[in-house]
Design an enzyme around this catalytic site. Structure first.
Site, short mmCIF file in Angstrom:
data_model
loop_
_atom_site.label_atom_id
_atom_site.label_comp_id
_atom_site.label_asym_id
_atom_site.label_seq_id
_atom_site.Cartn_x
_atom_site.Cartn_y
_atom_site.Cartn_z
CG HIS A 397 2.71 1.73 -2.81
ND1 HIS A 397 3.90 2.09 -3.42
CD2 HIS A 397 1.83 1.50 -3.82
CE1 HIS A 397 3.74 2.08 -4.73
NE2 HIS A 397 2.50 1.72 -5.01
CG ASN A 398 -0.03 5.66 2.79
OD1 ASN A 398 -1.01 5.91 2.08
ND2 ASN A 398 0.95 6.52 3.01
CB SER A 399 -4.75 2.60 4.29
OG SER A 399 -4.78 3.68 5.19
CB SER A 400 -3.72 7.85 2.19
OG SER A 400 -3.71 7.98 3.58
CG HIS A 401 -2.01 4.27 -3.41
ND1 HIS A 401 -2.25 4.99 -4.56
CD2 HIS A 401 -1.83 2.98 -3.80
CE1 HIS A 401 -2.19 4.18 -5.61
NE2 HIS A 401 -1.95 2.95 -5.18
CG HIS A 437 -4.74 -1.51 -5.76
ND1 HIS A 437 -5.24 -0.50 -5.00
CD2 HIS A 437 -3.59 -1.03 -6.32
CE1 HIS A 437 -4.45 0.56 -5.11
NE2 HIS A 437 -3.44 0.26 -5.90
CG ASP A 438 -0.87 -0.98 -4.29
OD1 ASP A 438 -0.41 -1.91 -4.99
OD2 ASP A 438 -0.94 0.20 -4.68
CG ASP A 561 -2.71 1.68 -9.17
OD1 ASP A 561 -2.62 2.18 -8.03
OD2 ASP A 561 -1.94 0.80 -9.60
CD GLN A 613 5.57 13.01 -10.69
OE1 GLN A 613 4.42 12.77 -11.05
NE2 GLN A 613 6.33 12.09 -10.09
#
Ligand code: AMP
Ligand code: ZN
EC number: 3.1.4.-
Length: 664
Positions: A397-401, A437-438, A561, A613
């Protein structure tokens, strides 16, 4: 209020006085017919007791007649005709109580008659009263206006003369009548026919009214209340099922009972995971993502790394325009409109700041600055400050996501069906919602924050904690400083609409509502589209109704998302590695702090990533993307999903736990 008309005080009048006192009734005494009449006129007595044991004093019957003429709703008792002389105080008391519960109360009710009819006249519910032989005795104005009749037009008509709607089941009238004949109330859905021939569906209650004395059939009538109250849709559904049950054979009625039982629960869209012995990966994911976890009583605070929102790192504060994006970065973004775009290249080229660059490019492609009436410099500052508030230390959950979700959102917005459905303001809302959003995600799940009694969980009452925080913080950061306030030049109403849409979309990313959003989308959009004849008008009306546009936007951001299982295999594997690492870190911390372990399968020593997964895809992804593909037509995503699923299956069949067959 009792009036005693007694010429002389004696044990009988004393008996009544005492009884009045004991029963808490007010009591006055009159000694002559004149003063008695004066009293009648003056005060509303509920009960008058006249002493007629000694006719020489006054003529009690004449007094009754005069009194009754002026006080028609007062009860007159002549002693000894109605009450045989008995001065025993308890006898007087019992007589008074019986009168009060019987005749006096009935008279009081009658006294309210005028007011009751006034109330019926004013009621918004349609009310109809008929005699037992079904002659209409009264209808209120609401009834007349709803059914399209003139005032008084229906009075005296037999119900049989009023046309019936063909929409009712043929035996419905018989069902109703037999119910009423048994003295029972009937309630259900009834189609009434208006004067102009239209049928209206009504929730009707019919009550048989037996006249005083119970057996006087002459007095019986029926009050029909055609309820016009505004009901919640679920109440209507329950009423319709109730009505259907009445005329259904036993097995159907019983099945409908089960249906009603389910409908009465509030969590209509959350699947109930059956037994605990199902696949542990699914159990943990569902438990971890869809519940707030076990609440812990001991406050084991989870401390955030930062309390103050981040400021923009100095190397990024230099003015930057689309035109002066470094060529190496510009190059990695050349195919940003393709699904196979590699976000990790951009992540590397931008030193983990892909959101600002990709944001500038995508927002400009969609004309967001023009829509918001905001300078590009403001948008740039905004993207920078939002990106600065993502935690680069989180593995997932960083800015790449966020940049990845923005990319998927932009991709979906270009699909024909989506374009047909959404307005420009929806597109802008979707792009902004995806970006924020995150924001400030701590790399822990909602369950963790609730268990740890974190400040955020307390602030948001353990409900949609993170999503509420992302949305609220995004608006705080944006509006705190004019330099980055992209909404500053918007007209108030337009801003409110946009804000509402952004909040709704960010909150829709909360996984506890996953099945609700997907099911609503399928039921309200995919099914009607599939059932329709496909003509342009009906498709358009399904796609563009305000309710459905909300569902499309929610589905769009949800799919964006969690689209990582639909990305090209290498990207999908990288994302799976990142989310697993973030879950492992959470489990590590839960163990360290003695908190409940929310997802025990995500233990770095034992976890099978392929199994996790497979479960994630099976449980959350397949159905959602089937529905989204049916709507937006995304064959390439479905192909990737299929490949990726087979890839994880392949590893699992070889009993491998790692991301790749040959972990480096
Ligand atoms: P968000 O936190 O808004 O990104 O919501 C998406 C949720 O899905 C998060 O809780 C993620 O942890 C979860 N998620 C996304 N991708 C995967 C994946 N490949 N495997 C397991 N969980 C995932
Ligand atoms: Zn997310």
């Amino acid at each position: 209020h009792v009036l005693l008309v007694f010429a002389k005080e004696d044990s009988q009048s004393n008996g009544f006085c005492w009884a009045c006192e004991k029963a808490n009734f007010r009591c006055s005494v009159a000694r002559t017919p004149e003063s008695a009449l004066e009293c009648f006129m003056d005060k509303q007595h509920d009960l008058v007791i006249i002493d007629h044991r000694h006719s020489r004093h006054f003529d009690a019957e004449a007094l009754c007649r005069v009194g009754a003429g002026s006080m028609c709703d007062t009860v007159f008792i002549v002693c000894p005709q109605r009450f045989v002389e008995n001065s025993n105080m308890m006898a007087c008391y019992n007589e008074l109580l019986q009168l009060e519960h019987g005749e006096v109360r009935a008279q009081v009710k009658l006294r309210a008659g005028n007011a009751i009819f006034m109330a019926l006249d004013q009621s918004q519910e349609a009310i109809e009263i008929t005699s037992e032989d079904q002659v209409i005795q009264y209808v209120n104005p609401a009834y007349e206006s709803i059914m399209g009749y003139q005032p008084g037009e229906l009075l005296g008509k037999e119900i049989i003369e009023v046309p019936k709607s063909e929409k009712n089941k043929p035996d419905l009238l018989e069902t109703i009548n037999s119910c009423i004949r048994k003295g029972k109330e009937w309630q259900g859905i009834y189609y009434a026919k208006k004067k102009n021939g239209d049928s209206v569906q009504q929730n009707v209650k019919i009550t048989p009214v037996i006249g005083q004395g119970g057996s006087q059939r002459r007095h019986s009538s029926m009050a029909r209340i055609h309820s016009m109250t505004i009901e919640a849709p679920i109440t209507k559904v329950i009423n319709i099922i109730n009505a259907a049950q009445e005329s259904s054979p036993m097995p159907v009625a019983e099945a409908l009972d089960r249906v009603l039982e389910i409908l009465r629960t509030t969590e209509l869209y959350s699947p109930q995971l059956g037994t605990k012995d199902e696949d542990p990966h699914t159990n943990d994911l569902v438990g971890g993502l869809m519940t707030d976890g076990l609440r812990r009583l001991s406050g084991n605070e989870y401390i955030f790394s930062t309390k103050q929102p981040h400021h923009i790192p100095s190397h990024l504060t230099t003015p930057l325009s689309l035109n002066d994006i470094p060529p190496r970065i510009a190059q990695t973004m050349e195919n940003e409109d393709s699904w196979d775009f590699d976000i990790f290249n951009l992540e590397a080229a931008t030193m983990k700041r892909p959101l600002t660059f990709l944001g500038l490019k995508i927002f400009s492609r969609f004309g967001v600055c023009e829509f918001l009436n905001c300078p590009e410099a403001t948008l740039r500052s905004w993207l920078q400050v939002i990106e600065a508030n993502y935690h680069s230390t989180n593995s997932y959950h960083n800015s790449s996501h966020a940049a990845d979700v923005l990319h998927a959102t932009a991709y979906f917005l270009c699909k024909e069906r989506v374009k047909q459905s959404l307005d420009p303001i929806d597109e802008v809302a979707a792009l902004i919602a995806a970006t924020v959003h995150d924001v400030d995600h701590p790399g822990r799940t909602n369950s963790f924050l609730c268990n740890a009694g974190s400040e955020l969980a307390i602030l948001y009452n353990d409900t949609a904690v993170l999503e509420s925080h992302h949305a609220a913080l995004a608006f705080q950061i944006t509006t705190r400083d004019d330099k980055c306030n992209i909404f500053k030049n918007m007209e108030r109403n337009e801003y409110r609409t946009l804000r509402q849409a952004i909040i709704d979309m960010v909150l829709a990313t909360e996984m506890t509502k996953h099945f609700e959003h997907v099911n609503k989308f399928v039921n309200s959009i995919n099914k009607p589209l599939a059932a329709g004849n496909g003509d342009e008008e009906s498709v358009k009306s399904i796609l563009t109704s305000p309710e459905n546009r909300i569902l499309v936007k929610r589905m769009l951001i949800k799919c964006a998302d969690i689209s990582n299982p639909c990305r090209p295999q290498e990207l999908c594997i990288e994302w799976a590695g990142r989310i697993s690492e973030e879950y492992f870190a959470q489990t590590d911390e839960e163990k360290r702090q003695g908190l409940p372990v929310v997802m025990p399968v995500f233990d770095r020593n034992t976890c099978s990533i392929p199994k996790s997964q497979i479960s994630f895809i099976d449980y959350f992804i397949t159905d959602m993307f089937d529905a989204w593909d049916a709507f937006a037509d995304l064959p390439n995503l479905m192909q990737h999903l299929d490949n990726n699923f087979k890839y994880w299956k392949g590893l699992d069949e070889r009993k491998l736990h790692s991301l790749r067959p040959h972990p480096e």
